[in-house]
Motif scaffolding. Structure first.
Motif, PDB file in Angstrom:
ATOM      1  N   THR A   1       0.830  -1.201   0.000  1.00 51.73           N
ATOM      2  CA  THR A   1       0.000   0.000   0.000  1.00 51.73           C
ATOM      3  C   THR A   1       0.867   1.255   0.000  1.00 51.73           C
ATOM      4  O   THR A   1       0.648   2.173  -0.786  1.00 51.73           O
ATOM      5  N   HIS A   2       1.867   1.272   0.868  1.00 53.42           N
ATOM      6  CA  HIS A   2       2.754   2.438   0.985  1.00 53.42           C
ATOM      7  C   HIS A   2       3.505   2.716  -0.318  1.00 53.42           C
ATOM      8  O   HIS A   2       3.610   3.863  -0.753  1.00 53.42           O
ATOM      9  N   HIS A   3       4.036   1.668  -0.935  1.00 49.15           N
ATOM     10  CA  HIS A   3       4.834   1.831  -2.154  1.00 49.15           C
ATOM     11  C   HIS A   3       3.987   1.771  -3.430  1.00 49.15           C
ATOM     12  O   HIS A   3       4.533   1.936  -4.520  1.00 49.15           O
ATOM     13  N   ARG A   4       2.686   1.530  -3.252  1.00 48.97           N
ATOM     14  CA  ARG A   4       1.756   1.467  -4.387  1.00 48.97           C
ATOM     15  C   ARG A   4       2.223   0.466  -5.444  1.00 48.97           C
ATOM     16  O   ARG A   4       2.336   0.781  -6.625  1.00 48.97           O
ATOM     17  N   VAL A   5       2.529  -0.754  -4.984  1.00 51.44           N
ATOM     18  CA  VAL A   5       2.967  -1.827  -5.877  1.00 51.44           C
ATOM     19  C   VAL A   5       2.049  -3.029  -5.724  1.00 51.44           C
ATOM     20  O   VAL A   5       1.406  -3.206  -4.691  1.00 51.44           O
ATOM     21  N   ARG A   6       2.005  -3.834  -6.765  1.00 52.24           N
ATOM     22  CA  ARG A   6       1.146  -5.013  -6.775  1.00 52.24           C
ATOM     23  C   ARG A   6       1.917  -6.313  -6.653  1.00 52.24           C
ATOM     24  O   ARG A   6       1.318  -7.375  -6.503  1.00 52.24           O
ATOM     25  N   HIS A   7       3.242  -6.236  -6.785  1.00 54.11           N
ATOM     26  CA  HIS A   7       4.083  -7.437  -6.747  1.00 54.11           C
ATOM     27  C   HIS A   7       5.334  -7.159  -5.937  1.00 54.11           C
ATOM     28  O   HIS A   7       5.911  -6.074  -6.046  1.00 54.11           O
ATOM     29  N   MET A   8       5.753  -8.169  -5.160  1.00 56.17           N
ATOM     30  CA  MET A   8       6.992  -8.034  -4.386  1.00 56.17           C
ATOM     31  C   MET A   8       7.789  -9.328  -4.480  1.00 56.17           C
ATOM     32  O   MET A   8       7.291 -10.401  -4.107  1.00 56.17           O
ATOM     33  N   PRO A   9       9.024  -9.209  -4.968  1.00 53.84           N
ATOM     34  CA  PRO A   9       9.899 -10.382  -4.953  1.00 53.84           C
ATOM     35  C   PRO A   9      10.221 -10.779  -3.508  1.00 53.84           C
ATOM     36  O   PRO A   9      10.326  -9.927  -2.630  1.00 53.84           O
ATOM     37  N   VAL A  10      10.368 -12.085  -3.313  1.00 54.89           N
ATOM     38  CA  VAL A  10      10.711 -12.619  -1.999  1.00 54.89           C
ATOM     39  C   VAL A  10      12.144 -13.137  -2.085  1.00 54.89           C
ATOM     40  O   VAL A  10      12.460 -13.950  -2.954  1.00 54.89           O
ATOM     41  N   LEU A  11      12.996 -12.648  -1.189  1.00 58.46           N
ATOM     42  CA  LEU A  11      14.394 -13.073  -1.150  1.00 58.46           C
ATOM     43  C   LEU A  11      14.671 -13.850   0.128  1.00 58.46           C
ATOM     44  O   LEU A  11      14.254 -13.460   1.210  1.00 58.46           O
ATOM     45  N   ARG A  12      15.379 -14.956  -0.043  1.00 57.42           N
ATOM     46  CA  ARG A  12      15.843 -15.753   1.101  1.00 57.42           C
ATOM     47  C   ARG A  12      17.359 -15.798   1.013  1.00 57.42           C
ATOM     48  O   ARG A  12      17.891 -16.336   0.049  1.00 57.42           O
ATOM     49  N   GLY A  13      18.020 -15.191   1.981  1.00 58.92           N
ATOM     50  CA  GLY A  13      19.482 -15.145   1.959  1.00 58.92           C
ATOM     51  C   GLY A  13      20.025 -14.433   0.735  1.00 58.92           C
ATOM     52  O   GLY A  13      21.057 -14.823   0.196  1.00 58.92           O
ATOM     53  N   GLY A  14      19.323 -13.412   0.279  1.00 58.99           N
ATOM     54  CA  GLY A  14      19.764 -12.642  -0.872  1.00 58.99           C
ATOM     55  C   GLY A  14      19.430 -13.265  -2.218  1.00 58.99           C
ATOM     56  O   GLY A  14      19.705 -12.687  -3.252  1.00 58.99           O
ATOM     57  N   LYS A  15      18.823 -14.447  -2.226  1.00 56.85           N
ATOM     58  CA  LYS A  15      18.477 -15.146  -3.464  1.00 56.85           C
ATOM     59  C   LYS A  15      16.967 -15.125  -3.667  1.00 56.85           C
ATOM     60  O   LYS A  15      16.192 -15.228  -2.704  1.00 56.85           O
ATOM     61  N   LEU A  16      16.557 -15.020  -4.917  1.00 55.76           N
ATOM     62  CA  LEU A  16      15.142 -14.994  -5.264  1.00 55.76           C
ATOM     63  C   LEU A  16      14.474 -16.302  -4.853  1.00 55.76           C
ATOM     64  O   LEU A  16      14.892 -17.387  -5.265  1.00 55.76           O
ATOM     65  N   ALA A  17      13.442 -16.204  -3.998  1.00 61.65           N
ATOM     66  CA  ALA A  17      12.769 -17.392  -3.470  1.00 61.65           C
ATOM     67  C   ALA A  17      11.302 -17.452  -3.846  1.00 61.65           C
ATOM     68  O   ALA A  17      10.608 -18.407  -3.512  1.00 61.65           O
ATOM     69  N   GLY A  18      10.803 -16.429  -4.536  1.00 62.18           N
ATOM     70  CA  GLY A  18       9.398 -16.403  -4.925  1.00 62.18           C
ATOM     71  C   GLY A  18       8.965 -14.982  -5.201  1.00 62.18           C
ATOM     72  O   GLY A  18       9.780 -14.055  -5.189  1.00 62.18           O
ATOM     73  N   ILE A  19       7.686 -14.835  -5.443  1.00 62.42           N
ATOM     74  CA  ILE A  19       7.088 -13.516  -5.642  1.00 62.42           C
ATOM     75  C   ILE A  19       5.663 -13.579  -5.107  1.00 62.42           C
ATOM     76  O   ILE A  19       5.004 -14.615  -5.223  1.00 62.42           O
ATOM     77  N   VAL A  20       5.219 -12.502  -4.489  1.00 57.59           N
ATOM     78  CA  VAL A  20       3.835 -12.430  -4.025  1.00 57.59           C
ATOM     79  C   VAL A  20       3.162 -11.241  -4.687  1.00 57.59           C
ATOM     80  O   VAL A  20       3.786 -10.201  -4.896  1.00 57.59           O
ATOM     81  N   SER A  21       1.906 -11.434  -4.995  1.00 54.85           N
ATOM     82  CA  SER A  21       1.111 -10.360  -5.597  1.00 54.85           C
ATOM     83  C   SER A  21       0.078  -9.894  -4.587  1.00 54.85           C
ATOM     84  O   SER A  21      -0.186 -10.568  -3.584  1.00 54.85           O
ATOM     85  N   ILE A  22      -0.527  -8.771  -4.870  1.00 54.53           N
ATOM     86  CA  ILE A  22      -1.591  -8.264  -4.008  1.00 54.53           C
ATOM     87  C   ILE A  22      -2.738  -9.279  -3.950  1.00 54.53           C
ATOM     88  O   ILE A  22      -3.348  -9.474  -2.913  1.00 54.53           O
ATOM     89  N   GLY A  23      -2.969  -9.969  -5.067  1.00 49.44           N
ATOM     90  CA  GLY A  23      -4.001 -11.011  -5.084  1.00 49.44           C
ATOM     91  C   GLY A  23      -3.682 -12.149  -4.133  1.00 49.44           C
ATOM     92  O   GLY A  23      -4.570 -12.664  -3.449  1.00 49.44           O
ATOM     93  N   ASP A  24      -2.413 -12.559  -4.069  1.00 53.84           N
ATOM     94  CA  ASP A  24      -1.997 -13.613  -3.140  1.00 53.84           C
ATOM     95  C   ASP A  24      -2.235 -13.186  -1.698  1.00 53.84           C
ATOM     96  O   ASP A  24      -2.719 -13.963  -0.872  1.00 53.84           O
TER      97      ASP A  24
END
Length: 143
Positions: A96-119
């Motif tokens: 909401t604050h950043h007005r984005v619909r998708h956020m990458p998920v990082l685990r230990g600096g590595k891409l581990a997934g992505i979540v959307s506002i729908g998720d």
């Protein structure tokens, strides 16, 4: 609830694209995968994000030539990322604050997934349904 719970349910597959790929290629990937955003990566490093929003803006600004522009020219840079142990409520606030619909998920600096506002909304609705069911059971048991 944490982002990890969402990733367990939806999976950790993330469609990525190189920064040198064309906007047309990005649009083709979004359509083929039926998704709203791609993570822009180079050698496993997250550089940014390109979503339907950036593509629409590019076509509005550059016209038909937008399809040949490299993704790196229109992608969101400095993307806010989250870790799997972040709470869903915190991620909702960040989105909401950043007005984005998708956020990458990082685990230990590595891409581990992505979540959307729908998720995130689906997860919250599932929680509310469970809470309602429990309250209904407690109410009926007390009668």
């Amino acid at each position: 609830m944490t982002i990890e719970s969402i990733l367990r349910r939806k999976g950790t597959d993330v469609t990525t694209i190189a920064p040198e790929a064309s906007v047309k290629r990005a649009a083709d990937w979004l359509r083929a995968k039926n998704i709203g955003a791609l993570v822009v990566t180079s050698e496993n490093a997250v550089l940014g994000l390109i979503s339907e929003r950036e593509i629409v803006h590019a076509f509005s600004r550059y016209g038909e030539t937008a399809g040949s522009i490299p993704v790196k020219e229109i992608m969101q840079c400095g993307v806010t990322t989250v870790s799997p142990d972040e709470s869903v409520n915190r991620v909702m606030k960040l989105m909401t604050h950043h007005r984005v619909r998708h956020m990458p998920v990082l685990r230990g600096g590595k891409l581990a997934g992505i979540v959307s506002i729908g998720d995130v909304v689906k997860d919250r609705l599932d929680d509310l349904e469970l809470e309602t069911s429990i309250l209904r059971d407690v109410y009926n048991a007390a009668r």
